[in-house]
Every structure is written in structure tokens, then in C-alpha cells.
Design a protein around this motif. Sequence first.
Motif, mmCIF file in Angstrom:
data_model
loop_
_atom_site.group_PDB
_atom_site.id
_atom_site.type_symbol
_atom_site.label_atom_id
_atom_site.label_comp_id
_atom_site.label_asym_id
_atom_site.label_seq_id
_atom_site.Cartn_x
_atom_site.Cartn_y
_atom_site.Cartn_z
ATOM 1 N N GLN A 29 -17.172 0.657 2.681
ATOM 2 C CA GLN A 29 -17.655 -0.575 3.308
ATOM 3 C C GLN A 29 -18.746 -1.203 2.445
ATOM 4 O OE1 GLN A 29 -16.784 -2.185 6.423
ATOM 5 N NE2 GLN A 29 -14.999 -0.857 6.159
ATOM 6 N N ASP A 99 -14.850 -5.104 4.229
ATOM 7 C CA ASP A 99 -15.941 -6.048 4.497
ATOM 8 C C ASP A 99 -16.250 -6.186 5.991
ATOM 9 O OD1 ASP A 99 -16.571 -6.703 1.893
ATOM 10 O OD2 ASP A 99 -15.082 -8.316 1.786
ATOM 11 N N THR A 100 -15.609 -5.360 6.803
ATOM 12 C CA THR A 100 -15.715 -5.514 8.256
ATOM 13 C C THR A 100 -17.148 -5.361 8.751
ATOM 14 O OG1 THR A 100 -13.438 -4.782 8.637
ATOM 15 C CG2 THR A 100 -14.968 -4.589 10.485
ATOM 16 N N CYS A 103 -19.435 -8.307 7.776
ATOM 17 C CA CYS A 103 -19.148 -9.511 8.569
ATOM 18 C C CYS A 103 -19.752 -9.399 9.967
ATOM 19 C CB CYS A 103 -17.644 -9.733 8.669
ATOM 20 S SG CYS A 103 -16.821 -10.127 7.108
ATOM 21 N N LEU A 104 -19.584 -8.237 10.576
ATOM 22 C CA LEU A 104 -20.101 -8.038 11.925
ATOM 23 C C LEU A 104 -21.620 -8.026 11.933
ATOM 24 C CD1 LEU A 104 -17.632 -5.303 13.241
ATOM 25 C CD2 LEU A 104 -17.468 -7.782 13.481
ATOM 26 N N TYR A 118 -13.483 -7.458 17.282
ATOM 27 C CA TYR A 118 -12.994 -8.018 16.022
ATOM 28 C C TYR A 118 -11.489 -7.804 15.853
ATOM 29 C CZ TYR A 118 -13.991 -3.191 14.363
ATOM 30 O OH TYR A 118 -14.063 -1.816 14.215
ATOM 31 N N SER A 156 -11.980 -1.355 17.289
ATOM 32 C CA SER A 156 -12.128 -2.796 17.019
ATOM 33 C C SER A 156 -13.149 -3.451 17.937
ATOM 34 C CB SER A 156 -10.794 -3.550 17.063
ATOM 35 O OG SER A 156 -10.354 -3.814 18.358
ATOM 36 N N LYS A 197 -13.710 -12.444 12.064
ATOM 37 C CA LYS A 197 -13.805 -11.745 10.780
ATOM 38 C C LYS A 197 -13.802 -10.238 11.007
ATOM 39 C CE LYS A 197 -16.495 -15.498 8.725
ATOM 40 N NZ LYS A 197 -17.789 -15.884 8.117
ATOM 41 N N GLY A 198 -13.507 -9.513 9.906
ATOM 42 C CA GLY A 198 -13.359 -8.070 10.018
ATOM 43 C C GLY A 198 -11.934 -7.734 10.414
#
Length: 301
Positions: A29, A99-100, A103-104, A118, A156, A197-198
Motif C-alpha cells: 500500500q 492505493d486504497t 485514497c481513504l 469503498y 470494503s 476510490k479504492g
Amino acid sequence: MEYPIISVIVPVYNVEKFLRRCIDSILTQSFTDFELLLIDDGSKDNSSEICDEYAKKDNRIKVFHKENGGVSSARNLGLDKARGEWVCFCDADDSIEDDTFLCLYNYIKDFDADIISYPAFYEYENKILFQEFCYCNSPAKLLKEIFKVKRNEVWSSLIRREIIGLDRFPTDVKIGEDIIFLCKVYKKCMKGIISDKGCYNYYDRTDSAMCKIRCSNKQIQIDKSIISHVNEILLDRKDILIDFIYTYCRDFVKRNLKQKLYRSILNDVLSECGINDIFNSHLSCKKKVVVYACKLLVHNK
């Protein structure tokens, strides 16, 4: 002692073929302020050794070995051990796009929220459950948006640990524990984000518990058990319960209208919903008609 921003909880049981893919997707990540809790639930293959191997390489990883007790007990142990401000879950045979977390986290910085849902990619159907960004500043709006995208899985979702508190997964439920746990959490969430996103990558193995259940006649009994738990949890929150009821009615109308076996489940869904509850709810007129039609259907069966 500094605590991480995110705690990632991964229950592990006999997944040696997929475990490295899962762990690698978390360790790579672009956002690095997290801890990874690997909960070995009494694995009989090489999963335990793989967990220990990774823990020696990265001090963000903590491994806990326990006797087999099921995914709920493993997740509960993870919650007991988590130190992060936020908590998320990942199944050991799935993965998370790199990139999750970043983004979060950017959304966390920009918005005050208790939960972030997400997108998810369903590999076996080769489709992504995409979501448009939505900031929900009230419980009613949050639940409306969550049930709209049908987020019934605990993976998620990124949840503020303070909101979870002492709530834990039910260990007496083998399938459907996610929605039961989430309903407890949803009741306490005042604000939330539906993220665009994510991405969580969900892989449906042919030998997985969910696949076996979907292919068995036990699904109806399982659905009835889940509904019973949800009704009990949300009985004092009719505003939230009505959204859950509409979601099930909508899916029934779309897919199960001709399947008489599912009418008994629909009856259970609507058992705590009276006519006045429907017409006095915040649902749109169109949605009220759907719920009312289902109510008439089970009443006249």
C-alpha cells in the motif's frame, strides 16, 4: 507509544495458496501507517508458517495463533488486539488495490466520518461494484446510500474503532455474520462516506464456504436466521430497519417473485413492519409501493 492510523484484520485458515497475494497487496500500500493483524485460526496447512515468515520481515505485522473457532472468533480476536484509530477487514484469499488506504485516508482528513464504504471488484463475475462519491451527514442518509449499493459485507468498509466499541461478530452464526455485525455498527454511525476510490478484490473460490452455501438448500434457513438477527438489532431504529426492508423487497421483486420458497423469508422481513410504518417512513412513494405490494403478497399467500 504511537498507534497506527489503520488496523487491518485478516482471519487466516487453510489458505496457503492465496495468503501471499493477500499479504503482499496490503504491504505494498502507498499509505504505510497501518498494522496488519494476521489471526491464524488453527490452520492445518502451511498458512501458519507463512504468517510467521512475513512477521519476521515487517514489524507492522502481528501474528496471533489460536484454536480453530471460525471466522467470527478470529475477527473478534483481531478487534481485541487492534490499536488503530480505524479498522478494516480483508479475507485471506482476497486482495486490496495498492492505493486504497491512501485514497481513504485523504477522505478521512477532509471529512468527519464514522465509516467509509469503498468499491469492490468481483473477479468471478469480472465486474466492479462502482460507487459514486457521497458524504452522508445523517444516519438516515448514510443507511439509504449503503443499502443502495448493497454493502452487506464487512470487507470494503473502513470503520472508526471507537464506533465499533465492544461490539463483536456473532460466533453462533456461520453465514451472514457480516450484516449482523454491520447493523450494530450502522446504528451508531452518525456520518459516513460512500467512496468512489479504492478497491477491494473479491475472489470467489469454488471450495469456499459462501460458494458451497449458495449451492445448497441451506440458503433459505440461513437467510431467515440473518433476518431474525437484523430485526432484533434494528427493532428500536425503525428508520434504519425500513431501509433494510425495502432493499430486500426490491431484490425479491427483481429476482425471486416467482420462487414461492422465498415468500416465507419475505414474510419474516416484513414481520416487524406495519402498514403505518411503511406510509409514515422516509421512503419515496415508489419505494413505499414496492414494500406495500410485498406486504400484500405475503399476506395473501
